[in-house]
Design a protein around this motif. Structure first.
Motif, short mmCIF file in Angstrom:
data_model
loop_
_atom_site.label_atom_id
_atom_site.label_comp_id
_atom_site.label_asym_id
_atom_site.label_seq_id
_atom_site.Cartn_x
_atom_site.Cartn_y
_atom_site.Cartn_z
N SER A 1 5.24 6.04 -11.72
CA SER A 1 5.21 7.39 -10.58
C SER A 1 4.60 8.59 -10.81
N THR B 1 14.77 10.67 -4.43
CA THR B 1 12.94 10.63 -4.52
C THR B 1 12.62 10.05 -3.74
N ALA C 1 3.78 11.50 -8.48
CA ALA C 1 4.84 11.46 -6.82
C ALA C 1 4.96 12.27 -8.02
N ASN D 1 6.01 11.36 -1.84
CA ASN D 1 6.34 10.03 -2.34
C ASN D 1 6.11 9.21 -1.67
N LYS E 1 3.44 6.47 -3.37
CA LYS E 1 3.07 6.07 -4.69
C LYS E 1 3.96 6.08 -5.74
N LEU E 2 5.29 5.84 -5.13
CA LEU E 2 6.67 5.37 -6.23
C LEU E 2 6.12 3.78 -6.26
#
Length: 438
Positions: free
Chosen positions: A409, A374, A414, A380, A383-384
């Motif tokens: 997230s 991830t 994400a 991402n 955004k996590l």
């Protein structure tokens, strides 16, 4: 003086004897990982030895010969091994376990773990909510609100139209299991697993965009919060429903659907085992999904001549033989208060390990995030959301070891890639609040 020295020596000797008796013996133990019937010379595979109570873990990694070394107290253990690789966009997991390892003074000191290779599946079970919640007005459990979330764990659109749903026998992980012979599952090395109750299939085309999901209500596709405030709202037009509309035998009142759910979102089945409802366990189901077109699922459900009768000859004990080659994903759930009585129901080539759950508390089984995969997605960045606190580890449960709050997230834009090792104990945790309640 001589007498004093003798007494002092005797006292020290006695204390030494007592101390030695209190300190458990420890032994050098080795675990050789194997793959496809031979030693697997791979460095860096994580091997874990877990004591019989499941309370203590000892971890080591393999050397270039695929050998992991431990210094262990005497006792009984389960050895498990896990290794992940990625090449050309395909993630592979090598996973396996060996139970019943006994470490003792005069016993075996060299053990093995056989690994199975699993390629990442595009479609996975993201969440299973089955244990219900507590009705604050009656202080009783409410379990008509079960659902499952099917997730596209990839960056390309998935066709889910041929996904089917079923579960194993017995209903409960701690139930009497007639499929065991000499501590081995009857179908461990066979080509099938039990399909108990029914096999459900979609009745229309189902496409799931990348990193997206569909929700399937299992009994009541209605707003359950109108009945029990602590429940969930499943009366959503985007959701699907395991419908009794075309299943005359299923007359139980828990089957209900909201007007908002279109008929094209109804699933159907042909009952395999006799009953007035699909009696999925609300404490410890062995749940799985497979790929099978509707004609094949219907034929398998209707072919009484091919049913397995290990459980008994009455219609209530009919079991269809679901091909292992058709299985896509599986969850082995054990009831937390009954772990000591429980036995695995999936053969090791389908699933190893188990996730423990307490029912009637509004908890769900939620898939862990694959942290490395991830975080590697460039989209991402920023955004996590971390510091996940949605698990139940603070109340003798479990949590997502990645520390990533998946739902928060996703809300931040994400894309989440979830863990997929075919080990329910590593892939899932107990979530405090079903994700549909946020």
């Amino acid at each position: 003086m001589k007498k004093l020295l003798i007494l002092l020596y005797a006292a020290v000797t006695a204390l030494s004897i007592v101390a030695c008796e209190q300190i458990p013996l420890v032994f050098n133990v080795s675990v050789q990982v194997r793959f496809e019937g031979a030693s697997f010379p791979q460095e860096g595979i994580t091997v874990t030895m877990t004591d019989a109570a499941g309370a203590v873990n000892y971890t080591s990694t393999t050397n270039a010969d695929g050998l992991a070394s431990f210094l262990l107290p005497s006792g009984s253990y389960t050895a498990s091994a896990l290794w992940k690789t990625a090449a050309d966009g395909v993630r592979s997991v090598y996973n396996g376990s060996t139970t019943g390892i006994v470490v003792a003074k005069d016993g075996e000191k060299d053990f093995t773990v056989a690994l199975s290779r699993v390629e990442s599946q595009q479609l996975v079970i993201k969440e299973l909510y089955f244990g219900g919640c507590n009705n604050p007005e009656t202080n009783k459990g409410y379990t008509d609100d079960a659902y499952v979330v099917l997730y596209n764990n990839s960056d390309v659109e998935a066709d889910a139209g041929d996904i089917v749903f079923s579960f194993l026998a017995p209903y409960n992980g701690h139930g009497s299991n007639k499929y065991y012979t000499d501590d081995r599952l009857l179908y461990e090395n066979d080509s099938w697993i039990p399909a108990y109750g029914a096999i459900w299939w979609f009745t229309s085309e189902v496409k799931i965009p990348a990193y997206s999901q569909v929700v399937v209500a299992i009994f009541g596709a209605i707003d359950h919060t109108q009945t029990v405030s602590t429940s969930v709202n499943l009366g959503n037009s985007a959701y699907y429903w395991m419908s009794n509309s075309d299943v005359p035998a299923y007359t139980n009142k828990k089957y209900a659907v909201a007007d908002a759910v279109p008929a094209s979102h109804y699933l159907t089945c042909v009952p395999i085992s006799q009953g007035n409802a699909w009696a999925m366990s609300n404490s410890s189901p062995g749940f799985y999904i497979g790929r099978m077109d509707s004609a094949e699922a219907k034929a398998l459900s209707e072919n009484a001549d091919a049913f397995d009768h290990t459980l008994g000859t009455a219609a209530a004990f009919n079991v269809a033989k679901f091909p292992k080659s058709k299985v896509v994903d599986a969850i082995e759930v054990w009831s937390a208060p009954n772990v000591a009585k429980s036995q695995v129901r999936f053969s090791a080539d389908i699933n190893t390990g188990h996730v423990d759950v307490t029912n009637n508390q509004g908890y769900s089984v939620y898939r862990n995030v694959d942290k490395e995969a991830t975080e590697a997605l460039p989209e991402n960045a920023g955004k996590l959301v971390y510091n996940y606190a949605g698990g139940t580890d603070d109340i003798e449960g479990s949590t997502d070891p990645s520390g990533i709050d998946a739902e928060a997230s996703i809300a931040a834009g994400a894309h989440i890639i979830y863990a997929d090792t075919n080990d329910s104990g590593k892939d899932f945790h107990q979530r405090k609040v079903a994700s549909l309640k946020k």
